[in-house]
Design a protein around this motif. Structure first.
Motif, PDB file in Angstrom:
ATOM      1  N   CYS A  39       0.829  -1.206   0.000  1.00 30.21           N
ATOM      2  CA  CYS A  39       0.000   0.000   0.000  1.00 30.21           C
ATOM      3  C   CYS A  39       0.865   1.258   0.000  1.00 30.21           C
ATOM      4  CB  CYS A  39      -0.938  -0.002   1.210  1.00 30.21           C
ATOM      5  SG  CYS A  39      -2.294  -1.174   1.071  1.00 30.21           S
ATOM      6  N   GLU A  40       1.934   1.253   0.789  1.00 30.40           N
ATOM      7  CA  GLU A  40       2.810   2.423   0.824  1.00 30.40           C
ATOM      8  C   GLU A  40       3.525   2.622  -0.508  1.00 30.40           C
ATOM      9  OE1 GLU A  40       3.235   4.955   3.103  1.00 30.40           O
ATOM     10  OE2 GLU A  40       1.371   4.046   3.813  1.00 30.40           O
ATOM     11  N   GLN A  41       3.832   1.530  -1.182  1.00 29.23           N
ATOM     12  CA  GLN A  41       4.526   1.635  -2.468  1.00 29.23           C
ATOM     13  C   GLN A  41       3.588   2.081  -3.594  1.00 29.23           C
ATOM     14  OE1 GLN A  41       6.316  -2.140  -3.382  1.00 29.23           O
ATOM     15  NE2 GLN A  41       7.793  -2.010  -1.730  1.00 29.23           N
ATOM     16  N   HIS A  42       2.348   1.578  -3.591  1.00 25.70           N
ATOM     17  CA  HIS A  42       1.484   1.766  -4.755  1.00 25.70           C
ATOM     18  C   HIS A  42       0.242   2.617  -4.503  1.00 25.70           C
ATOM     19  CE1 HIS A  42       3.848  -1.154  -7.014  1.00 25.70           C
ATOM     20  NE2 HIS A  42       3.877  -1.880  -5.916  1.00 25.70           N
ATOM     21  N   LEU A  43      -0.147   2.788  -3.239  1.00 26.93           N
ATOM     22  CA  LEU A  43      -1.380   3.524  -2.944  1.00 26.93           C
ATOM     23  C   LEU A  43      -1.151   4.582  -1.868  1.00 26.93           C
ATOM     24  CD1 LEU A  43      -3.831   0.473  -2.718  1.00 26.93           C
ATOM     25  CD2 LEU A  43      -3.597   2.068  -4.632  1.00 26.93           C
ATOM     26  N   LYS A  44       0.031   5.056  -1.726  1.00 26.04           N
ATOM     27  CA  LYS A  44       0.382   5.970  -0.638  1.00 26.04           C
ATOM     28  C   LYS A  44      -0.605   7.136  -0.547  1.00 26.04           C
ATOM     29  CE  LYS A  44       4.310   8.269   1.435  1.00 26.04           C
ATOM     30  NZ  LYS A  44       4.725   7.360   2.476  1.00 26.04           N
ATOM     31  N   GLY A  45      -1.206   7.260   0.639  1.00 24.72           N
ATOM     32  CA  GLY A  45      -2.143   8.344   0.890  1.00 24.72           C
ATOM     33  C   GLY A  45      -3.514   8.143   0.279  1.00 24.72           C
ATOM     34  N   ARG A  46      -3.749   7.001  -0.356  1.00 25.21           N
ATOM     35  CA  ARG A  46      -5.018   6.770  -1.045  1.00 25.21           C
ATOM     36  C   ARG A  46      -5.685   5.473  -0.604  1.00 25.21           C
ATOM     37  NH1 ARG A  46      -4.985   5.916  -6.399  1.00 25.21           N
ATOM     38  NH2 ARG A  46      -2.933   4.998  -6.379  1.00 25.21           N
ATOM     39  N   TYR A  47      -5.440   5.055   0.630  1.00 26.05           N
ATOM     40  CA  TYR A  47      -6.064   3.811   1.069  1.00 26.05           C
ATOM     41  C   TYR A  47      -6.450   3.882   2.542  1.00 26.05           C
ATOM     42  CZ  TYR A  47      -1.684   2.488   3.373  1.00 26.05           C
ATOM     43  OH  TYR A  47      -0.583   2.455   4.176  1.00 26.05           O
ATOM     44  N   LYS A  48      -7.461   3.084   2.862  1.00 28.18           N
ATOM     45  CA  LYS A  48      -7.865   2.876   4.244  1.00 28.18           C
ATOM     46  C   LYS A  48      -7.742   1.387   4.500  1.00 28.18           C
ATOM     47  CE  LYS A  48     -11.297   6.550   4.385  1.00 28.18           C
ATOM     48  NZ  LYS A  48     -12.737   6.849   4.496  1.00 28.18           N
ATOM     49  N   LEU A  49      -7.058   1.039   5.560  1.00 28.89           N
ATOM     50  CA  LEU A  49      -6.842  -0.365   5.890  1.00 28.89           C
ATOM     51  C   LEU A  49      -7.483  -0.659   7.233  1.00 28.89           C
ATOM     52  CD1 LEU A  49      -5.570  -3.138   5.493  1.00 28.89           C
ATOM     53  CD2 LEU A  49      -3.442  -2.190   6.417  1.00 28.89           C
ATOM     54  N   GLU A  50      -8.370  -1.631   7.230  1.00 31.78           N
ATOM     55  CA  GLU A  50      -9.029  -2.062   8.453  1.00 31.78           C
ATOM     56  C   GLU A  50      -8.604  -3.508   8.717  1.00 31.78           C
ATOM     57  OE1 GLU A  50     -13.575  -2.338  10.219  1.00 31.78           O
ATOM     58  OE2 GLU A  50     -13.254  -2.096   8.083  1.00 31.78           O
ATOM     59  N   VAL A  51      -8.097  -3.759   9.900  1.00 28.94           N
ATOM     60  CA  VAL A  51      -7.699  -5.114  10.285  1.00 28.94           C
ATOM     61  C   VAL A  51      -8.732  -5.643  11.262  1.00 28.94           C
ATOM     62  CG1 VAL A  51      -5.913  -6.547  11.321  1.00 28.94           C
ATOM     63  CG2 VAL A  51      -5.266  -4.556   9.942  1.00 28.94           C
ATOM     64  N   ILE A  52      -9.310  -6.787  10.929  1.00 27.10           N
ATOM     65  CA  ILE A  52     -10.339  -7.388  11.769  1.00 27.10           C
ATOM     66  C   ILE A  52      -9.822  -8.701  12.324  1.00 27.10           C
ATOM     67  CG2 ILE A  52     -12.660  -8.367  11.814  1.00 27.10           C
ATOM     68  CD1 ILE A  52     -13.421  -6.300   9.732  1.00 27.10           C
ATOM     69  N   ASP A  53      -9.725  -8.762  13.637  1.00 37.37           N
ATOM     70  CA  ASP A  53      -9.287  -9.976  14.308  1.00 37.37           C
ATOM     71  C   ASP A  53     -10.522 -10.821  14.599  1.00 37.37           C
ATOM     72  OD1 ASP A  53      -8.296 -11.983  15.916  1.00 37.37           O
ATOM     73  OD2 ASP A  53      -7.018 -10.641  17.088  1.00 37.37           O
ATOM     74  N   LEU A  54     -10.612 -11.954  13.936  1.00 38.53           N
ATOM     75  CA  LEU A  54     -11.800 -12.795  14.084  1.00 38.53           C
ATOM     76  C   LEU A  54     -11.848 -13.507  15.430  1.00 38.53           C
ATOM     77  CD1 LEU A  54     -12.169 -14.220  10.478  1.00 38.53           C
ATOM     78  CD2 LEU A  54     -13.411 -12.341  11.565  1.00 38.53           C
ATOM     79  N   LEU A  55     -10.756 -13.508  16.176  1.00 38.43           N
ATOM     80  CA  LEU A  55     -10.809 -14.044  17.536  1.00 38.43           C
ATOM     81  C   LEU A  55     -11.573 -13.084  18.440  1.00 38.43           C
ATOM     82  CD1 LEU A  55      -7.201 -15.459  18.037  1.00 38.43           C
ATOM     83  CD2 LEU A  55      -9.286 -16.683  17.391  1.00 38.43           C
ATOM     84  N   VAL A  56     -11.572 -11.806  18.101  1.00 34.67           N
ATOM     85  CA  VAL A  56     -12.273 -10.784  18.879  1.00 34.67           C
ATOM     86  C   VAL A  56     -13.680 -10.553  18.332  1.00 34.67           C
ATOM     87  CG1 VAL A  56     -12.195  -8.383  19.649  1.00 34.67           C
ATOM     88  CG2 VAL A  56     -10.066  -9.694  19.430  1.00 34.67           C
ATOM     89  N   HIS A  57     -13.809 -10.553  17.004  1.00 32.34           N
ATOM     90  CA  HIS A  57     -15.101 -10.269  16.349  1.00 32.34           C
ATOM     91  C   HIS A  57     -15.450 -11.371  15.357  1.00 32.34           C
ATOM     92  CE1 HIS A  57     -14.865  -6.224  18.005  1.00 32.34           C
ATOM     93  NE2 HIS A  57     -13.646  -6.121  17.509  1.00 32.34           N
TER      94      HIS A  57
END
Length: 105
Positions: A39-57
């Motif tokens: 993302c930093e190489q190809h989408l810098k400043g143009r992405y939103k990343l959400e990490v979902i831990d399925l052990l929690v949710h």
């Protein structure tokens, strides 16, 4: 060597990516590190990343029909795309996300 973005990706569109993991496993940590790097190489400043831990949710897996982890889901731009694994194959990830057109052989 830097490769230009595919013409299918709008230059000003914000990409919405969601990474499903299960705790801090080696594959999950590797997938997140690889994804951040791409993302930093190809989408810098143009992405939103959400990490979902399925052990929690765990209930959130049904919404995107997650069958394996780690799984990366591209929500925007449409269409939705999914990539399963630790995302270590950069070419596969970039093509899978439609960030870079498939290079001719």
């Amino acid at each position: 060597m830097e490769t230009p973005l595919a013409t299918t990706a709008a230059e000003d569109e914000i990409w919405e990516l969601r990474l499903y993991v299960a705790g801090q496993t080696a594959k999950s940590v590797t997938a997140l590190a690889n994804l951040k790097s791409y993302c930093e190489q190809h989408l810098k400043g143009r992405y939103k990343l959400e990490v979902i831990d399925l052990l929690v949710h765990p209930q959130l897996a049904a919404g995107d029909q997650i069958l394996a982890i780690p799984t990366l889901v591209r929500k925007v731009p449409a269409p939705i795309r999914k990539i399963i694994g630790d995302l270590s194959n950069q070419e596969r990830v970039l093509v899978g996300l439609d960030i870079r057109a498939v290079e001719s052989k």
